[in-house]
Design a protein around this motif. Structure first.
Motif, PDB file in Angstrom:
ATOM      1  N   ALA A 252      81.303  44.081  11.552  1.00 48.48           N
ATOM      2  CA  ALA A 252      82.674  43.984  11.056  1.00 48.48           C
ATOM      3  C   ALA A 252      82.711  43.333   9.679  1.00 48.48           C
ATOM      4  O   ALA A 252      81.881  42.479   9.345  1.00 48.48           O
ATOM      5  N   GLY A 253      83.698  43.717   8.883  1.00 45.97           N
ATOM      6  CA  GLY A 253      83.810  43.165   7.542  1.00 45.97           C
ATOM      7  C   GLY A 253      84.081  41.671   7.538  1.00 45.97           C
ATOM      8  O   GLY A 253      83.633  40.949   6.644  1.00 45.97           O
ATOM      9  N   ALA A 254      84.819  41.191   8.542  1.00 50.98           N
ATOM     10  CA  ALA A 254      85.097  39.759   8.612  1.00 50.98           C
ATOM     11  C   ALA A 254      83.859  38.948   8.919  1.00 50.98           C
ATOM     12  O   ALA A 254      83.836  37.734   8.691  1.00 50.98           O
ATOM     13  N   MET A 255      82.820  39.590   9.421  1.00 48.24           N
ATOM     14  CA  MET A 255      81.595  38.886   9.776  1.00 48.24           C
ATOM     15  C   MET A 255      80.558  38.922   8.655  1.00 48.24           C
ATOM     16  O   MET A 255      79.962  37.908   8.311  1.00 48.24           O
ATOM     17  N   LEU A 256      80.332  40.085   8.071  1.00 50.13           N
ATOM     18  CA  LEU A 256      79.210  40.250   7.153  1.00 50.13           C
ATOM     19  C   LEU A 256      79.605  40.228   5.680  1.00 50.13           C
ATOM     20  O   LEU A 256      78.763  40.483   4.824  1.00 50.13           O
ATOM     21  N   GLY A 257      80.855  39.951   5.372  1.00 51.95           N
ATOM     22  CA  GLY A 257      81.249  39.896   3.970  1.00 51.95           C
ATOM     23  C   GLY A 257      80.545  38.773   3.222  1.00 51.95           C
ATOM     24  O   GLY A 257      80.580  37.618   3.638  1.00 51.95           O
ATOM     25  N   LYS A 258      79.875  39.100   2.106  1.00 52.15           N
ATOM     26  CA  LYS A 258      79.081  38.100   1.392  1.00 52.15           C
ATOM     27  C   LYS A 258      79.940  37.111   0.617  1.00 52.15           C
ATOM     28  O   LYS A 258      79.485  36.013   0.290  1.00 52.15           O
ATOM     29  N   ARG A 259      81.164  37.476   0.299  1.00 52.15           N
ATOM     30  CA  ARG A 259      82.025  36.579  -0.478  1.00 52.15           C
ATOM     31  C   ARG A 259      83.159  36.007   0.369  1.00 52.15           C
ATOM     32  O   ARG A 259      83.342  34.803   0.444  1.00 52.15           O
ATOM     33  N   LYS A 260      83.913  36.884   1.012  1.00 54.10           N
ATOM     34  CA  LYS A 260      85.071  36.421   1.771  1.00 54.10           C
ATOM     35  C   LYS A 260      84.845  36.417   3.275  1.00 54.10           C
ATOM     36  O   LYS A 260      85.681  35.909   4.017  1.00 54.10           O
ATOM     37  N   GLY A 261      83.752  36.996   3.729  1.00 54.71           N
ATOM     38  CA  GLY A 261      83.511  37.065   5.158  1.00 54.71           C
ATOM     39  C   GLY A 261      82.895  35.791   5.714  1.00 54.71           C
ATOM     40  O   GLY A 261      82.683  34.793   5.011  1.00 54.71           O
ATOM     41  N   LEU A 262      82.599  35.838   7.021  1.00 58.61           N
ATOM     42  CA  LEU A 262      81.979  34.682   7.679  1.00 58.61           C
ATOM     43  C   LEU A 262      80.617  34.379   7.077  1.00 58.61           C
ATOM     44  O   LEU A 262      80.228  33.212   6.967  1.00 58.61           O
ATOM     45  N   ARG A 263      79.914  35.408   6.655  1.00 59.35           N
ATOM     46  CA  ARG A 263      78.599  35.192   6.040  1.00 59.35           C
ATOM     47  C   ARG A 263      78.706  34.340   4.789  1.00 59.35           C
ATOM     48  O   ARG A 263      77.905  33.425   4.573  1.00 59.35           O
ATOM     49  N   GLY A 264      79.697  34.623   3.945  1.00 58.15           N
ATOM     50  CA  GLY A 264      79.879  33.826   2.741  1.00 58.15           C
ATOM     51  C   GLY A 264      80.240  32.380   3.043  1.00 58.15           C
ATOM     52  O   GLY A 264      79.786  31.452   2.354  1.00 58.15           O
ATOM     53  N   LYS A 265      81.054  32.162   4.083  1.00 61.06           N
ATOM     54  CA  LYS A 265      81.430  30.797   4.462  1.00 61.06           C
ATOM     55  C   LYS A 265      80.216  30.007   4.936  1.00 61.06           C
ATOM     56  O   LYS A 265      80.043  28.833   4.599  1.00 61.06           O
ATOM     57  N   ILE A 266      79.383  30.639   5.759  1.00 63.64           N
ATOM     58  CA  ILE A 266      78.213  29.941   6.291  1.00 63.64           C
ATOM     59  C   ILE A 266      77.186  29.686   5.195  1.00 63.64           C
ATOM     60  O   ILE A 266      76.534  28.629   5.159  1.00 63.64           O
ATOM     61  N   MET A 267      77.026  30.620   4.277  1.00 60.99           N
ATOM     62  CA  MET A 267      76.050  30.434   3.210  1.00 60.99           C
ATOM     63  C   MET A 267      76.396  29.255   2.303  1.00 60.99           C
ATOM     64  O   MET A 267      75.519  28.677   1.661  1.00 60.99           O
ATOM     65  N   GLN A 268      77.647  28.859   2.279  1.00 61.39           N
ATOM     66  CA  GLN A 268      78.032  27.699   1.479  1.00 61.39           C
ATOM     67  C   GLN A 268      77.530  26.395   2.076  1.00 61.39           C
ATOM     68  O   GLN A 268      77.222  25.453   1.342  1.00 61.39           O
ATOM     69  N   VAL A 269      77.427  26.328   3.402  1.00 64.03           N
ATOM     70  CA  VAL A 269      76.966  25.094   4.052  1.00 64.03           C
ATOM     71  C   VAL A 269      75.517  25.198   4.498  1.00 64.03           C
ATOM     72  O   VAL A 269      74.871  24.172   4.733  1.00 64.03           O
ATOM     73  N   ALA A 270      75.003  26.415   4.646  1.00 62.05           N
ATOM     74  CA  ALA A 270      73.609  26.611   5.060  1.00 62.05           C
ATOM     75  C   ALA A 270      73.043  27.781   4.265  1.00 62.05           C
ATOM     76  O   ALA A 270      72.994  28.920   4.767  1.00 62.05           O
TER      77      ALA A 270
END
Length: 463
Positions: A252-270
């Protein structure tokens, strides 16, 4: 209340022991005449206390030796006997209480596993167990079993206690180790969004998979809401983000989005987390979501004459003509065979302790089979599809096979393209062969790790 009952019974036992001791004193004392009385008018042989000054009989003999011996016997034995009785009864009560508690938790665990209503514990299970014990072992065992609490509220509390204990054990296991997360968002029957998070970790030299938590998402299921809930739960459990090495989600786009998705949020902290798209989800997409149609098609093919065709004829349906068409039945046999193989692939990549290496190997191997099957089908060879081969041999329809082999090859190549679309080159065999064979792996797709050479000096022998 129990403590009071124990103390009361202890006092009674002690009084009884003292009375028996007094009888022993009287029996061991020499007999005297009935006219010989003390100052209180009673017989001289009756003593009000063991510490009373011994009296002298008529013949001049004293009872000092006997009195001192009995007094020491009373002080030493009688209180000890009472204490032994109290300790035994208290131990029995504690043991019975612990047994009842253990039994309640065991039954509550079965309730949680079977997902049964909690009310049947007191309404059905307990009366049935008591009746069986009464018939086999008597009233005493049945009475002990009847003391086990199995009310609705009790079972509910026990299930919550078990869940809390398992949760605490899981958190203690993963607090100081690296872990990976698998995240999925779905909607339940009440139209509420549920966030499910599973965790994989190493414990005692083995990989373990457990559900970390399941929580309800309020409002819209955006990437911000998912990350906020996930981050708050991890902080509550004391699991740091820097210990997370991988996150697996769906496409899903909400999961794997590199900027606005969950992936982008997690990459900021990990920033070192490795993201993967669930292989089972990709395999389902490649099959056009025909996950369970293989069994349906197989069952339809098996009962096509005895049940389905007769039923359609009785109903006057025009669909019955298809069950008399050899071309249509040959296509049905092929579809039942190919989707049965797809379902076998799906089941083989599921289960505990699976990993991306074995799953990628199975998917890539099946993709290679599709390409080879397409070539063999064009040549008229269908032995890889047992139902189709059996149908052709039984009805001697080799000429019919020439009419459908082109369609079979086209369908197989279409499946191959779907697998190639959802399983790209980053999951090929060459990507991870350095993990399978670290000492023999070569190539440009991976990094070769080399140990520094050790310089050994030849030492001269002594002497």
């Amino acid at each position: 209340m129990e403590r009071w009952l124990i103390r009361r019974s202890t006092s009674k036992d002690t009084s009884t022991d003292i009375t028996e001791a007094s009888d022993d004193v009287n029996s061991e004392q020499p007999s005297t005449s009935s006219g010989n009385k003390g100052h209180d008018g009673h017989n001289a042989k009756t003593y009000s206390s063991c510490t009373r000054k011994p009296e002298t009989s008529k013949n001049g003999k004293t009872l000092a030796n006997q009195t001192s011996r009995l007094c020491s016997k009373d002080k030493r034995l009688f209180p000890t006997k009472g204490k032994r009785s109290t300790r035994t009864k208290a131990g029995d009560n504690t043991e019975n209480y612990n047994s009842c508690q253990s039994s309640t938790y065991a039954v509550a665990y079965l309730f949680a596993q079977r997902k049964e209503a909690h009310t049947i514990g007191e309404d059905l299970i307990k009366p049935a167990a008591v009746a069986m014990c009464r018939a086999m072992h008597g009233e005493k065992v049945a009475g002990d079993l009847d003391t086990i609490p199995l009310s609705n509220d009790t079972v509910r509390r026990r299930i919550h206690d078990i869940a809390d204990d398992i949760r605490c054990q899981l958190i203690e296991r993963v607090k100081n180790v690296r872990y990976a997360l698998q995240i999925d968002e779905s909607t339940d029957i009440s139209n509420s969004a549920q966030l499910l998070v599973f965790i994989r970790y190493s414990f005692d030299g083995r990989l373990h998979e457990d559900m970390l938590f399941c929580s309800t998402l309020e409002g819209t299921c955006t990437e911000d809401a998912i990350f906020t809930e996930l981050d708050s739960k991890l902080r509550e459990m004391g699991l740091p983000w820097d210990q997370c090495v991988g996150v697996c989600t769906d496409g899903a786009g909400a999961m794997l989005g590199k900027r606005k998705g969950l992936r982008g949020k997690i990459m900021q902290v990990a920033p070192n987390v490795n993201f993967t798209h669930c292989i089972i989800h990709r395999e389902a997409l490649a099959k056009a979501r025909w996950l369970s149609r293989g069994k349906v098609l197989t069952h339809l093919y098996q009962v096509r004459d005895e049940e389905v065709r007769l039923f359609l004829l009785e109903c006057g349906s025009t669909l019955s003509v298809h069950l008399c068409d050899s071309i249509w039945l040959a296509n049905l046999a092929y579809l039942a065979s190919i989707y049965e193989k797809l379902n076998e692939l799906n089941l083989s990549i599921q289960g505990p302790n699976t990993n991306i290496l074995t799953m990628s190997d199975k998917v890539n191997a099946f993709r290679g089979k599709l390409e080879r099957w397409a070539v063999r089908s064009e040549e008229g060879n269908v032995e890889m599809f047992p139902l189709l081969e059996e149908f052709v041999e039984e009805n001697e329809l080799h000429a019919c096979l020439d009419n459908i082999r082109g369609a079979i090859a086209t369908h197989l190549r279409s499946l191959f393209d779907h697998f190639k679309k959802y399983f790209k080159e980053e999951t090929t065999l060459q990507q991870n062969d350095w993990i399978r064979q670290p000492f023999t792996a070569t190539g440009s797709h991976h990094q070769i790790w080399r140990m520094p050479c050790l310089n050994f000096r030849v030492m001269e022998p002594y002497g």
